[in-house]
Each structure stands twice: as C-alpha cells, then as structure tokens.
Design an enzyme around this catalytic site. Structure first.
Site, mmCIF file in Angstrom:
data_model
loop_
_atom_site.group_PDB
_atom_site.id
_atom_site.type_symbol
_atom_site.label_atom_id
_atom_site.label_comp_id
_atom_site.label_asym_id
_atom_site.label_seq_id
_atom_site.Cartn_x
_atom_site.Cartn_y
_atom_site.Cartn_z
ATOM 1 N N GLU A 93 0.818 -1.207 0.000
ATOM 2 C CA GLU A 93 0.000 0.000 0.000
ATOM 3 C C GLU A 93 0.855 1.262 0.000
ATOM 4 O O GLU A 93 1.997 1.271 0.465
ATOM 5 C CB GLU A 93 -0.964 -0.008 1.184
ATOM 6 C CG GLU A 93 -0.293 -0.006 2.525
ATOM 7 C CD GLU A 93 -1.316 -0.013 3.664
ATOM 8 O OE1 GLU A 93 -2.058 -1.008 3.775
ATOM 9 O OE2 GLU A 93 -1.358 0.955 4.419
ATOM 10 N N CYS A 106 3.445 8.608 0.551
ATOM 11 C CA CYS A 106 4.082 7.740 1.539
ATOM 12 C C CYS A 106 4.214 6.357 0.919
ATOM 13 O O CYS A 106 3.220 5.767 0.497
ATOM 14 C CB CYS A 106 3.210 7.684 2.799
ATOM 15 S SG CYS A 106 3.811 6.519 4.022
ATOM 16 N N CYS A 113 7.110 -6.652 7.226
ATOM 17 C CA CYS A 113 8.244 -6.093 7.961
ATOM 18 C C CYS A 113 8.642 -7.074 9.054
ATOM 19 O O CYS A 113 7.791 -7.772 9.602
ATOM 20 C CB CYS A 113 7.819 -4.761 8.582
ATOM 21 S SG CYS A 113 9.138 -3.917 9.481
ATOM 22 N N CYS A 117 7.523 -4.069 15.692
ATOM 23 C CA CYS A 117 6.984 -3.036 16.593
ATOM 24 C C CYS A 117 5.562 -3.423 17.007
ATOM 25 O O CYS A 117 4.742 -3.796 16.162
ATOM 26 C CB CYS A 117 6.993 -1.667 15.928
ATOM 27 S SG CYS A 117 8.656 -1.124 15.511
ATOM 28 N N CYS A 120 2.194 -1.859 15.446
ATOM 29 C CA CYS A 120 2.176 -1.658 13.993
ATOM 30 C C CYS A 120 1.558 -2.846 13.262
ATOM 31 O O CYS A 120 1.956 -3.993 13.481
ATOM 32 C CB CYS A 120 3.604 -1.420 13.507
ATOM 33 S SG CYS A 120 3.704 -1.170 11.736
ATOM 34 N N CYS A 334 -0.720 2.804 9.181
ATOM 35 C CA CYS A 334 0.296 2.005 8.524
ATOM 36 C C CYS A 334 -0.085 0.528 8.386
ATOM 37 O O CYS A 334 -0.255 -0.175 9.369
ATOM 38 C CB CYS A 334 1.545 2.134 9.387
ATOM 39 S SG CYS A 334 3.012 1.711 8.548
HETATM 40 N N1 SAH Z 1 10.155 1.037 9.727
HETATM 41 C C1 SAH Z 1 10.201 2.451 9.665
HETATM 42 C C2 SAH Z 1 9.179 3.083 8.750
HETATM 43 C C3 SAH Z 1 7.775 2.551 8.740
HETATM 44 S S1 SAH Z 1 6.715 2.939 10.082
HETATM 45 C C4 SAH Z 1 10.139 3.051 11.058
HETATM 46 O O1 SAH Z 1 10.072 2.298 12.012
HETATM 47 O O2 SAH Z 1 10.234 4.268 11.195
HETATM 48 C C5 SAH Z 1 6.406 4.666 10.030
HETATM 49 C C6 SAH Z 1 6.059 5.261 11.369
HETATM 50 O O3 SAH Z 1 4.720 4.933 11.780
HETATM 51 C C7 SAH Z 1 6.950 4.776 12.494
HETATM 52 O O4 SAH Z 1 7.273 5.844 13.346
HETATM 53 C C8 SAH Z 1 6.059 3.772 13.184
HETATM 54 O O5 SAH Z 1 6.521 3.494 14.471
HETATM 55 C C9 SAH Z 1 4.722 4.462 13.103
HETATM 56 N N2 SAH Z 1 3.555 3.605 13.312
HETATM 57 C C10 SAH Z 1 3.326 2.373 12.827
HETATM 58 N N3 SAH Z 1 2.124 1.906 13.215
HETATM 59 C C11 SAH Z 1 1.564 2.881 13.942
HETATM 60 C C12 SAH Z 1 0.320 3.002 14.625
HETATM 61 N N4 SAH Z 1 -0.578 2.021 14.632
HETATM 62 N N5 SAH Z 1 0.090 4.164 15.283
HETATM 63 C C13 SAH Z 1 0.994 5.165 15.281
HETATM 64 N N6 SAH Z 1 2.172 5.105 14.665
HETATM 65 C C14 SAH Z 1 2.471 3.970 14.006
#
Ligand code: SAH
Length: 352
Positions: A93, A106, A113, A117, A120, A334
């Site tokens: 996406e 974006c 991934c 995290c 996420c 995301c």
């Molecule tokens: N892997 C990279 C880029 C992708 S995530 C990174 O970790 O930065 C992009 C951003 O969105 C990151 O800061 C991630 O922690 C955040 N993110 C992902 N899922 C989220 C969610 N459900 N709520 C808020 N931020 C989120």
C-alpha cells in the site's frame, strides 16, 4: 546478483545495456525519459520506438509496473490510499496526502516487515520480501499518473524498514532525485527508520541531503524495548550517537517520531525525560497519537495528555508538532488496508 530490471537501472547502466543490444546512444535517453519522466507503464506507450524494438525490449527487459487493486478516497481531506499488486501477486500500500505546501506520497519499502513493533499492523505477518528500486519508484509514478497530481514530497514511512533494504533504498533515492528523472529534491524526501546504527552511519556518507526520521517512541531503553523489539538489539545511546553523526555529516535537521500510547509512554515524567534525552540536538519532534489496531489492545492517549506532553516539550524549547491524522476515515494507519485485504482474501480462499 540477480539482474536488475530496467526501471531499477541508473542512466549510465541503461546506456551500457542498450549499447550491448547494438542500439545508438540516443535510445537510452529516450527510454530513460519514458520510464522516469513520462512514467510509461509499458513499451507500447513508447511511440518513438519502432514496433520491432518495443517487442525485442519487452522480451529481453520486461518493465516492472504496479497494478492498482484498490483506491480509497478520504472524504475528509482528499487523502487517497492505494493498494497495488506486484508481479508475484503480493500486495503493498501507498498513500497520497494533499497539503498546502504540495502533494506527498508515503511509500512502502518492503512487503511486510520483520522489525516487530508492537503497535504496527505491517509487522504482524512478518517480512515477505524486499521491494526492488523500481517497485518503490513505481508507487510514486503510478500515483502521479493515476491521480493526475504532481508529487513534490516523498516519505518512506509505509510498510517495511527502509534501512533493512539498504542497497535498493539507495538506488531508489538516487533515481528519484536524478535530474534526468522525476527530479524530486532530496530535501523533500524523508526516510523513517526504527534505528539501525551502522546503516544510519552509512547513509550519512551517501551524499544525499534527505531528512532522516527516527521512530523513538520512548524516552528510555526500558519503555522502548516494550514497544520495539529492535531496541533490545541496539541501545538508545548507540542509535542517538549514529543520529547525531548523521546531522554532523549532512547538516540536516533530525526528526523524531513519538507515537503516544495510553499509559505506556505519555506521562508527564516521560515528556521531561524525553527533553533531557534530546537536549541540544537540532531536531523536530512529531507526536503521533497511536492508531489502535484490532490485533493489539494499545489505546490512544487522551487529548488533554497529548496537549500536555506537547506543552512540556515547548517549554523546553523543542520544536514539536502533533501529527494531523490524514485519511482517518479510510483506515489510513500504517499497513491496515493491506492487512484487511489479505485477511479478507485468505478467508475467501478457505471457503473455496
Ligand atoms: N520502519 C520504519 C518506517 C515505517 S513505520 C520506522 O520504524 O520508522 C512509520 C512510522 O509509523 C513509524 O514511526 C512507526 O513506528 C509508526 N507507526 C506504525 N504503526 C503505527 C500506529 N498504529 N500508530 C501510530 N504510529 C504507528
């Protein structure tokens, strides 16, 4: 190494390849322009090439082009979320966001991934594969072609960890900023990372003036480890040292992303600890109210707490903004659109 597809080649490499086919030099210029400026999705569109040549090229060097599976339009702010199919049928996406200062896309850097995290959605099924440079480029190219909107800013903040796909990322960035290509200014590109110190240092030496964003999400190692498994591998001090080095080498102001999660990292003491942690750095903090996903029970912080967190940072003279939620009405968090598509389709597969 597997041979790269034609859209992933630098101009000089394309020249070599076409020379090898016995073609005159001006063909490289024409084809590069078709691919990276006119955003052709197939050789058939390249009308200044003969039919024979188009056929020959399509057999020898197939073009990587994404196909649109779905597009969700936000009625609130014009955000469009795209679901694209890759040539191996996997889906990714990408999002188009419209701001006063220009349009921003974006993009995803991997299919899935492996960073894990906790909050996420992109990481739930793990990493399936890296994206090729052409597949990163084509997210922008297709969106520009489909929407008719000129893209001026790019953020690598979609699914995937860009520094876990380092070589393809660099190639993507060089082609995207190439004067002979779409020529997007490096200053208008942000790469977001969960923080891999040796890769941050390598990136600092690439001579690319892009903005680097660190997903910090915590004021100390303990809380960071709860939210981000990668924090168990790299101490915060190591990551911040690398980040500081990035600033010294590039002069680019640093960005920190901090997703506020109710009762985990959003207390007053966390804000104060964060101020101490990043004191003296030329930086900007983006506060992101966490976007809850159904697979986890993390909750969004209350508005009052978010505001209070921001005030504490401001009192300490730290540049801070609360990220505006774009496309909240279309599942814009995301990885959510991709995840719901995969869930739906795997259920349908079970019924068949
Ligand atoms: N892997 C990279 C880029 C992708 S995530 C990174 O970790 O930065 C992009 C951003 O969105 C990151 O800061 C991630 O922690 C955040 N993110 C992902 N899922 C989220 C969610 N459900 N709520 C808020 N931020 C989120």
């Amino acid at each position: 190494m597997e041979q790269l597809d034609i859209k992933s080649l630098y101009y000089t490499e394309l020249q070599e390849v076409l020379k090898g086919l016995g073609l005159p030099a001006f063909r490289a210029k024409q084809i590069y322009e078709w691919l990276h400026v006119k955003l052709a999705g197939s050789y058939d569109e390249m009308t200044n090439l003969s039919k024979d040549l188009r056929l020959k090229l399509s057999e020898a060097y197939p073009i990587t082009a994404l196909t649109e599976v779905d597009a969700l339009h936000s009625a609130e702010d014009g955000t469009i979320k795209y679901l694209f199919r890759l040539k191996d049928d996997r889906v990714i996406e990408s999002v188009l966001m419209k701001y006063h200062h220009g349009n921003s896309v974006c993009i995803s850097s991997q299919v899935g991934c492996r960073m894990g995290c906790k909050f996420c959605a992109s990481t739930i099924g793990g990493k399936e594969r890296d994206l090729l440079p052409s597949e990163m480029l084509d997210q922008i190219y297709r969106i520009q072609a489909l929407s008719g909107e000129r893209v001026s800013n790019v953020v690598v903040m979609g699914t995937g960890e860009p520094l876990d796909n380092y070589d393809n990322l660099i190639r993507f960035l060089r082609i995207l900023t190439d004067e002979q290509g779409l020529n997007i200014s490096a200053r208008n590109i942000t790469v977001s990372t969960c923080g891999i110190p040796d890769k941050i240092r390598e990136l600092a030496k690439e001579d690319l003036a892009i903005t680097l964003a660190l997903s910090l999400h915590a004021p100390n190692n303990e809380i960071r480890k709860q939210l981000m498994p990668v924090a168990a591998k790299y101490e915060l001090s190591e990551v911040l040292d690398a980040f500081r080095y990035y600033y010294e080498e590039t002069g680019r102001r640093l960005t920190f992303e901090y997703s506020l999660v109710n009762a985990i990292n959003d207390e007053e003491e966390h804000a104060k600890e964060l101020c101490r942690l990043i004191k003296g750095l030329n930086c900007h903090v983006n506060l992101i109210p966490v976007n809850p996903i159904k697979e986890r029970n993390y909750r969004k912080s209350e508005n009052k707490k978010i505001q209070n967190f921001k005030n504490i940072l401001e009192k300490n003279r730290i540049n801070v903004t609360i990220r505006r939620e774009m496309g909240a009405d279309i599942d814009a968090a995301c990885g959510q659109l991709r995840k719901s598509y995969i869930d739906k389709n795997s259920k349908e597969d079970c019924h068949n």
